[in-house]
Design an enzyme around this catalytic site. Structure first.
Site, short mmCIF file in Angstrom:
data_model
loop_
_atom_site.label_atom_id
_atom_site.label_comp_id
_atom_site.label_asym_id
_atom_site.label_seq_id
_atom_site.Cartn_x
_atom_site.Cartn_y
_atom_site.Cartn_z
N GLY A 168 0.89 -1.18 0.11
CA GLY A 168 -0.19 -0.01 0.01
C GLY A 168 0.71 1.33 -0.24
O GLY A 168 0.06 2.17 -0.32
N TYR A 227 -9.18 5.09 -12.94
CA TYR A 227 -9.03 5.73 -11.48
C TYR A 227 -8.87 7.45 -11.94
O TYR A 227 -8.89 7.99 -10.80
CB TYR A 227 -8.15 5.42 -10.84
CG TYR A 227 -7.77 3.71 -10.77
CD1 TYR A 227 -8.76 3.02 -9.98
CD2 TYR A 227 -6.57 3.27 -11.34
CE1 TYR A 227 -8.53 1.61 -9.76
CE2 TYR A 227 -6.51 1.75 -11.28
CZ TYR A 227 -7.41 1.10 -10.59
OH TYR A 227 -7.21 -0.19 -10.55
N CYS A 239 -12.09 2.76 -29.52
CA CYS A 239 -13.55 3.35 -29.70
C CYS A 239 -14.24 3.46 -28.26
O CYS A 239 -15.34 2.88 -27.81
CB CYS A 239 -14.43 2.29 -30.78
SG CYS A 239 -13.26 2.14 -31.88
N GLU A 240 -13.76 4.24 -27.33
CA GLU A 240 -14.40 4.66 -26.01
C GLU A 240 -13.77 6.16 -25.65
O GLU A 240 -12.73 6.32 -25.87
CB GLU A 240 -13.81 3.77 -25.05
CG GLU A 240 -14.05 2.44 -25.08
CD GLU A 240 -15.12 1.90 -24.43
OE1 GLU A 240 -15.80 2.69 -23.84
OE2 GLU A 240 -15.63 0.57 -24.74
N TYR A 248 0.76 -1.81 -12.25
CA TYR A 248 -0.66 -1.92 -12.56
C TYR A 248 -0.59 -1.36 -13.75
O TYR A 248 -1.68 -0.58 -14.51
CB TYR A 248 -1.40 -1.33 -11.71
CG TYR A 248 -1.32 -1.80 -10.21
CD1 TYR A 248 -1.74 -3.06 -10.01
CD2 TYR A 248 -0.71 -1.01 -9.23
CE1 TYR A 248 -1.61 -3.45 -8.59
CE2 TYR A 248 -0.60 -1.53 -8.11
CZ TYR A 248 -0.98 -2.75 -7.76
OH TYR A 248 -0.79 -3.34 -6.45
N1 LLP Z 1 -1.28 -7.17 -0.85
C1 LLP Z 1 -2.89 -7.25 -1.34
C2 LLP Z 1 -3.61 -8.11 -0.44
C3 LLP Z 1 -3.29 -6.32 -2.09
O1 LLP Z 1 -4.68 -6.45 -2.53
C4 LLP Z 1 -2.55 -5.63 -2.84
C5 LLP Z 1 -2.95 -4.47 -4.03
C6 LLP Z 1 -1.16 -5.45 -2.57
C7 LLP Z 1 -0.56 -6.27 -1.56
C8 LLP Z 1 -0.22 -4.34 -3.14
O2 LLP Z 1 -0.43 -3.23 -3.02
P1 LLP Z 1 0.58 -1.94 -3.57
O3 LLP Z 1 1.84 -1.83 -2.53
O4 LLP Z 1 0.80 -2.01 -5.01
O5 LLP Z 1 -0.20 -0.74 -3.06
N2 LLP Z 1 -4.75 -1.26 -9.87
C9 LLP Z 1 -4.63 -0.37 -8.72
C10 LLP Z 1 -4.12 -0.58 -7.47
C11 LLP Z 1 -4.77 -2.00 -7.04
C12 LLP Z 1 -4.23 -2.57 -5.94
C13 LLP Z 1 -4.74 -3.78 -5.25
N3 LLP Z 1 -4.11 -4.62 -4.37
C14 LLP Z 1 -3.87 0.85 -9.39
O6 LLP Z 1 -3.67 0.98 -10.43
O7 LLP Z 1 -3.71 1.87 -8.79
#
Ligand code: LLP
Length: 425
Positions: A239, A316, A342-343, A371
């Protein structure tokens, strides 16, 4: 040291001009810097060196096998959320004892696969899942190591789509139900309680929500200790945010300091599941300008990269800095940078001041390592982009661009449609 920078007027990734890659490999194309990947992993991991810990890189952020292999070679574990991610991790040689498995909807097939691989632990997200894992483990003659993913009901103050630790979210088990779920787990024959877990959201730019979540978990841990349940692993999820634009997220050192302070002398091994903070700023998306279009109220820069390649802006409203691969003096205009799909939602940037590029020029969409490719699709039957890993003055295609044949290779035409005449009526 920044590994994407201009030398003279040319944007480089480490010692390779981005233009060289774009010309050789074609566009759109993801370009990752190996030195940046290594540095980010090391900085994060070393921030916790004074406490027992395991850094489990979150595969979903960027799942390329070469990248998993790189992190594995540096001692990383992984956080997975599907059988597919488990397959990738094992292919990349990540040892099972460094794999944790999260996700609200693990199927029986996926559970069996993870049991057979003997992963470190399942992060359980519901009672039914707990019961299913117990039954499958019994079937396999094994004990499943588990942590409960607790939903600490903390507002991570990030985009609602990537907030996961609030009451209304589908993730985890509520604070109220955590103790009785542990009690239940304790009585299941084929379950071994090993840990506790939470993940409150992504792209967090403040420390307080992390610390608050940890405080809540500590309350549960001490109540469990009273019940004779020992927690060996404390998984704090991922996160930690990165700067895309004006954000100034905490440095991993500050994050570590805050966590370690709050931890006090808790005798647990910490687990982290960082994704974005490791790979986000280690990658760019290189794209070519196809056309410039002067509309009645707006100008459009139309690129060969689209929302199928990088969906974050469309999904987002995310900001990705865009800069020319070759710098030169030119006027800045406010434009929309859009793809060929096409969006109306197909854009990489909206109302963005951009040094006006010419047709066929290359642009770099920055901070696209997390991502980016992993969320890409084939929408509009667009072959997915190539991925390139740069190391010093060399570069390697770590995923070739898809072909038109790749697009249809899993599809079959049933026999009744194979004749020459009309198939209906
Ligand atoms: N652990 C779990 C259980 C998760 O669901 C996630 C991300 C992470 C770790 C890793 O989180 P990070 O360190 O990358 O923040 N697609 C979105 C982000 C979705 C995150 C989903 N879960 C974006 O492009 O911002």
């Amino acid at each position: 040291m920044h590994y994407f920078q201009y030398r003279g007027d040319e944007l480089y990734c480490e010692d390779v001009p981005v233009r060289t890659i774009a010309e050789d490999v074609g566009t759109p194309c993801y370009v990752y810097s190996c030195a940046t990947l290594c540095r980010h992993f090391t900085v994060f991991d070393e921030a916790f060196k004074q406490v027992p810990h395991l850094t489990c890189y979150s595969v979903k952020a960027n799942s390329n096998v070469a990248i998993l292999k790189l992190f594995g070679s540096m001692g990383a574990g992984v956080d997975i959320v599907s059988g597919g991610e488990l397959y990738r991790a094992r292919l990349a040689g990540i040892p099972p004892e460094r794999i944790v498995y999260s996700g609200v909807g693990k199927t029986v097939g996926e559970i069996d696969y993870a049991l057979a691989e003997d992963i470190l632990m399942f992060n359980i997200e519901s009672i039914q899942e707990l019961e299913t894992i117990d039954r499958r483990a019994s079937e396999a003659g094994k004990k499943a190591r588990i942590a409960l993913r607790v939903n600490p009901d903390i507002d991570p103050k990030t985009h609602p789509y990537i907030s996961t630790g609030m009451k209304k979210s589908k993730f985890g088990i509520s604070m109220d139900n955590a103790i009785k779920t542990y009690e239940k787990a304790k009585n299941l024959q084929n379950i071994e309680i090993t840990g506790i877990d939470c993940h409150i959201g992504s792209q967090l730019t403040e420390l307080t929500p992390f610390v608050d979540a940890l405080k809540r978990l500590r309350v549960i841990i001490s109540r469990l200790a009273d019940m004779g349940i020992e927690i060996r692993y404390l998984d704090l999820g991922g996160g930690l945010g990165i700067p895309y634009d004006q954000e100034s997220p905490p440095h991993p050192h500050d994050y570590a300091e805050a966590v370690i302070r709050e931890l006090d002398d808790l005798p647990c091994t910490l687990i982290f599941e960082p994704g974005r903070v490791i790979v986000g700023n280690a990658g760019i998306l290189a794209t070519r300008v196809l056309y410039i279009k002067h509309g009645p109220s707006k100008d459009f820069v139309i690129t060969d990269a689209a929302m199928n390649d990088l969906v974050r802006p469309s999904l987002y409203g995310s900001y990705h800095y865009i800069q020319p691969v070759a710098k030169k003096a030119r006027e800045t205009k406010v434009v929309d940078v859009v793809g060929p799909i096409c969006e109306s939602g197909d854009f990489l940037a909206r109302d963005r001041g951009l040094p006006m590029p010419a047709r066929n020029e290359y642009l770099a969409v920055m901070s696209a390592g997390a991502y980016g490719f992993s969320m890409s699709s084939n929408y509009n039957s667009r072959p997915r982009a190539a991925e390139v890993l740069v190391q010093g003055d060399r570069y390697f295609v770590i995923r070739r661009r898809e072909t038109h044949e790749d697009l249809v290779k899993l599809e079959t035409i049933p026999e009744f449609l194979q004749g020459a005449g009309p198939a209906c009526g």
